[in-house]
Design an enzyme around this catalytic site. Structure first.
Site, mmCIF file in Angstrom:
data_model
loop_
_atom_site.group_PDB
_atom_site.id
_atom_site.type_symbol
_atom_site.label_atom_id
_atom_site.label_comp_id
_atom_site.label_asym_id
_atom_site.label_seq_id
_atom_site.Cartn_x
_atom_site.Cartn_y
_atom_site.Cartn_z
ATOM 1 N N HIS A 108 0.860 -1.182 0.000
ATOM 2 C CA HIS A 108 0.000 0.000 0.000
ATOM 3 C C HIS A 108 0.898 1.234 0.000
ATOM 4 O O HIS A 108 1.832 1.318 0.817
ATOM 5 C CB HIS A 108 -0.908 -0.010 1.234
ATOM 6 C CG HIS A 108 -1.806 1.173 1.314
ATOM 7 N ND1 HIS A 108 -2.919 1.321 0.518
ATOM 8 C CD2 HIS A 108 -1.762 2.279 2.100
ATOM 9 C CE1 HIS A 108 -3.514 2.470 0.809
ATOM 10 N NE2 HIS A 108 -2.825 3.071 1.757
ATOM 11 N N SER A 135 3.994 0.597 2.495
ATOM 12 C CA SER A 135 3.931 -0.440 3.532
ATOM 13 C C SER A 135 3.528 -1.767 2.910
ATOM 14 O O SER A 135 2.665 -1.800 2.023
ATOM 15 C CB SER A 135 2.874 -0.081 4.594
ATOM 16 O OG SER A 135 3.100 1.219 5.124
#
Ligand code: GRF
Length: 195
Positions: A108, A135
Protein backbone atom coordinates in the site's frame (compact mmCIF):
# COMPACT_ATOMS: atom_id res chain seq x y z
CA UNK A 1 6.91 -21.82 -1.75
CA UNK A 2 4.57 -21.10 -4.68
CA UNK A 3 3.48 -17.47 -5.04
CA UNK A 4 0.39 -16.18 -6.87
CA UNK A 5 0.45 -12.47 -7.68
CA UNK A 6 -2.77 -10.51 -8.26
CA UNK A 7 -2.65 -7.38 -10.41
CA UNK A 8 -5.02 -4.88 -11.99
CA UNK A 9 -2.69 -2.72 -14.05
CA UNK A 10 0.90 -2.30 -15.22
CA UNK A 11 2.24 -4.78 -12.71
CA UNK A 12 5.54 -3.07 -11.91
CA UNK A 13 5.42 -4.53 -8.40
CA UNK A 14 4.67 -7.96 -9.85
CA UNK A 15 7.73 -7.66 -12.11
CA UNK A 16 9.91 -6.69 -9.15
CA UNK A 17 8.62 -9.68 -7.16
CA UNK A 18 8.99 -12.13 -10.06
CA UNK A 19 12.49 -10.96 -10.92
CA UNK A 20 13.53 -11.31 -7.25
CA UNK A 21 12.49 -14.98 -7.00
CA UNK A 22 15.62 -16.70 -8.30
CA UNK A 23 18.64 -18.62 -7.05
CA UNK A 24 18.37 -19.55 -3.36
CA UNK A 25 15.16 -17.55 -2.88
CA UNK A 26 12.70 -19.88 -1.09
CA UNK A 27 9.80 -18.96 -3.40
CA UNK A 28 8.88 -19.06 -7.08
CA UNK A 29 5.99 -17.39 -8.93
CA UNK A 30 3.26 -19.85 -9.96
CA UNK A 31 0.56 -17.50 -11.30
CA UNK A 32 -0.18 -13.91 -12.27
CA UNK A 33 -3.91 -13.24 -12.04
CA UNK A 34 -5.78 -10.09 -13.03
CA UNK A 35 -9.36 -8.81 -12.82
CA UNK A 36 -8.73 -6.93 -16.09
CA UNK A 37 -7.83 -8.65 -19.37
CA UNK A 38 -6.23 -5.39 -20.48
CA UNK A 39 -3.80 -5.22 -17.57
CA UNK A 40 -0.34 -4.45 -18.96
CA UNK A 41 1.24 -6.70 -16.37
CA UNK A 42 -0.22 -9.81 -18.01
CA UNK A 43 2.05 -9.44 -21.04
CA UNK A 44 5.06 -8.88 -18.77
CA UNK A 45 4.22 -12.09 -16.92
CA UNK A 46 3.80 -14.07 -20.14
CA UNK A 47 7.15 -12.71 -21.38
CA UNK A 48 8.64 -14.23 -18.21
CA UNK A 49 7.03 -17.59 -18.87
CA UNK A 50 4.61 -17.32 -15.95
CA UNK A 51 1.10 -18.77 -16.09
CA UNK A 52 -1.54 -16.06 -16.23
CA UNK A 53 -5.30 -15.95 -15.72
CA UNK A 54 -8.01 -13.32 -15.92
CA UNK A 55 -11.25 -13.19 -13.94
CA UNK A 56 -13.10 -10.06 -15.03
CA UNK A 57 -15.00 -8.57 -12.10
CA UNK A 58 -17.49 -6.69 -14.25
CA UNK A 59 -19.91 -9.55 -15.07
CA UNK A 60 -20.31 -10.01 -11.30
CA UNK A 61 -21.18 -6.34 -10.67
CA UNK A 62 -22.44 -6.05 -7.13
CA UNK A 63 -21.99 -9.71 -6.27
CA UNK A 64 -18.53 -9.82 -4.68
CA UNK A 65 -18.84 -13.38 -3.35
CA UNK A 66 -19.67 -14.67 -6.86
CA UNK A 67 -16.63 -12.85 -8.31
CA UNK A 68 -14.42 -14.17 -5.51
CA UNK A 69 -15.68 -17.73 -6.00
CA UNK A 70 -14.27 -17.52 -9.55
CA UNK A 71 -11.17 -15.56 -8.57
CA UNK A 72 -10.03 -18.20 -6.08
CA UNK A 73 -10.11 -21.07 -8.61
CA UNK A 74 -6.90 -20.34 -10.57
CA UNK A 75 -5.11 -19.59 -7.28
CA UNK A 76 -6.04 -23.02 -5.90
CA UNK A 77 -5.32 -24.73 -9.23
CA UNK A 78 -1.85 -23.17 -9.24
CA UNK A 79 -1.26 -24.55 -5.75
CA UNK A 80 -0.27 -21.16 -4.36
CA UNK A 81 1.14 -21.13 -0.83
CA UNK A 82 1.35 -17.33 -0.70
CA UNK A 83 -0.83 -14.71 -2.41
CA UNK A 84 0.64 -11.27 -3.14
CA UNK A 85 -1.68 -8.39 -4.04
CA UNK A 86 0.36 -6.02 -6.20
CA UNK A 87 -1.59 -3.08 -7.52
CA UNK A 88 -4.74 -5.18 -7.23
CA UNK A 89 -7.59 -2.69 -7.13
CA UNK A 90 -10.59 -4.74 -5.96
CA UNK A 91 -11.66 -4.88 -2.32
CA UNK A 92 -11.75 -8.49 -1.11
CA UNK A 93 -14.30 -9.71 1.40
CA UNK A 94 -13.51 -11.66 4.54
CA UNK A 95 -14.88 -14.74 2.77
CA UNK A 96 -12.01 -14.62 0.30
CA UNK A 97 -9.30 -13.35 2.63
CA UNK A 98 -10.03 -15.95 5.31
CA UNK A 99 -9.04 -18.72 2.84
CA UNK A 100 -5.50 -17.24 2.86
CA UNK A 101 -5.28 -15.99 6.42
CA UNK A 102 -1.67 -15.36 7.37
CA UNK A 103 -0.38 -16.01 3.83
CA UNK A 104 -1.69 -13.06 1.82
CA UNK A 105 0.33 -9.83 1.47
CA UNK A 106 -0.43 -6.41 0.02
CA UNK A 107 1.61 -3.34 -0.74
CA UNK A 108 0.00 0.00 0.00
CA UNK A 109 1.51 3.37 -1.00
CA UNK A 110 1.47 5.06 2.40
CA UNK A 111 3.09 4.79 5.82
CA UNK A 112 0.24 2.80 7.38
CA UNK A 113 -1.75 3.30 9.49
CA UNK A 114 -1.85 6.70 7.80
CA UNK A 115 -3.87 7.12 4.59
CA UNK A 116 -5.68 3.83 4.16
CA UNK A 117 -7.63 3.70 0.91
CA UNK A 118 -7.05 5.72 -2.24
CA UNK A 119 -5.27 8.94 -3.32
CA UNK A 120 -2.61 8.48 -0.65
CA UNK A 121 0.00 10.77 -2.23
CA UNK A 122 -2.39 13.70 -2.67
CA UNK A 123 -3.54 13.25 0.94
CA UNK A 124 0.02 13.27 2.27
CA UNK A 125 0.75 16.46 0.31
CA UNK A 126 -2.50 18.02 1.46
CA UNK A 127 -1.52 17.26 5.06
CA UNK A 128 1.90 18.86 4.59
CA UNK A 129 3.74 15.70 5.64
CA UNK A 130 7.53 15.87 5.45
CA UNK A 131 7.71 12.10 4.90
CA UNK A 132 5.68 9.56 3.00
CA UNK A 133 6.28 6.00 1.78
CA UNK A 134 4.88 2.51 1.37
CA UNK A 135 3.93 -0.44 3.53
CA UNK A 136 3.67 -4.19 3.03
CA UNK A 137 1.13 -5.78 5.33
CA UNK A 138 -0.67 -9.07 5.89
CA UNK A 139 -4.14 -8.85 4.39
CA UNK A 140 -7.11 -9.11 6.74
CA UNK A 141 -10.78 -8.38 6.19
CA UNK A 142 -10.28 -4.72 7.10
CA UNK A 143 -8.93 -2.63 4.19
CA UNK A 144 -5.20 -1.82 4.43
CA UNK A 145 -5.21 -2.87 8.07
CA UNK A 146 -3.29 -6.09 8.77
CA UNK A 147 0.03 -6.54 10.61
CA UNK A 148 2.78 -4.46 8.97
CA UNK A 149 5.69 -6.52 7.61
CA UNK A 150 7.71 -3.69 6.13
CA UNK A 151 7.89 0.01 5.42
CA UNK A 152 10.03 2.28 3.27
CA UNK A 153 10.14 6.04 3.73
CA UNK A 154 10.74 8.85 1.22
CA UNK A 155 11.04 12.59 1.78
CA UNK A 156 8.31 14.89 0.52
CA UNK A 157 10.09 17.59 -1.49
CA UNK A 158 9.08 21.21 -2.13
CA UNK A 159 6.90 21.48 -5.20
CA UNK A 160 6.02 17.78 -5.17
CA UNK A 161 2.97 16.85 -7.19
CA UNK A 162 1.06 13.65 -6.41
CA UNK A 163 2.61 12.04 -9.49
CA UNK A 164 6.16 13.05 -8.53
CA UNK A 165 5.65 11.71 -5.01
CA UNK A 166 4.02 8.52 -6.34
CA UNK A 167 7.00 7.90 -8.61
CA UNK A 168 9.44 8.33 -5.69
CA UNK A 169 7.36 5.91 -3.57
CA UNK A 170 7.07 3.36 -6.38
CA UNK A 171 10.86 3.03 -6.54
CA UNK A 172 10.79 2.06 -2.87
CA UNK A 173 7.87 -0.33 -3.38
CA UNK A 174 10.04 -2.26 -5.82
CA UNK A 175 12.75 -2.58 -3.14
CA UNK A 176 10.47 -3.26 -0.18
CA UNK A 177 8.05 -5.86 -1.52
CA UNK A 178 10.75 -8.30 -2.74
CA UNK A 179 12.65 -7.90 0.54
CA UNK A 180 9.54 -8.64 2.60
CA UNK A 181 8.45 -11.58 0.43
CA UNK A 182 11.86 -13.23 0.71
CA UNK A 183 11.74 -13.07 4.51
CA UNK A 184 8.08 -14.01 4.67
CA UNK A 185 8.61 -17.05 2.42
CA UNK A 186 11.40 -18.16 4.77
CA UNK A 187 8.95 -17.96 7.68
CA UNK A 188 10.30 -14.75 9.17
CA UNK A 189 7.65 -12.12 9.95
CA UNK A 190 9.83 -9.58 11.75
CA UNK A 191 9.13 -6.20 10.12
CA UNK A 192 11.64 -4.55 7.74
CA UNK A 193 12.20 -0.80 7.82
CA UNK A 194 14.03 0.34 4.70
CA UNK A 195 15.80 3.71 4.73
C1 GRF B 1 0.81 1.91 -7.70
O1 GRF B 1 0.15 3.13 -7.41
C2 GRF B 1 1.35 1.35 -6.43
O2 GRF B 1 1.64 2.39 -5.52
C3 GRF B 1 0.24 0.52 -5.89
O3 GRF B 1 -0.49 0.04 -7.01
C4 GRF B 1 -0.26 0.92 -8.14
C5 GRF B 1 0.13 0.17 -9.38
O4 GRF B 1 1.24 -0.62 -9.10
N1 GRF B 1 0.77 -0.57 -5.13
P1 GRF B 1 1.81 -1.68 -10.19
O5 GRF B 1 2.73 -0.90 -11.09
O6 GRF B 1 0.62 -2.22 -10.97
O7 GRF B 1 2.51 -2.71 -9.38
Amino acid sequence: KRVAILISGGGSNMVALVDSMSGDHPARPCLVLSNDAGAGGLEKARARGIATAVVDHRPFAGDRPAFEAELVKPILEAGADIVCLAGFMRVLTDGFVSQFQGRMLNIHPSLLPKYKGLHTHARALEAGDAEHGCSVHEVTARLDDGPILGQARVPVLPGDTPDALAARVLVQEHRLYPAVLRKFAAGDRTPIILT
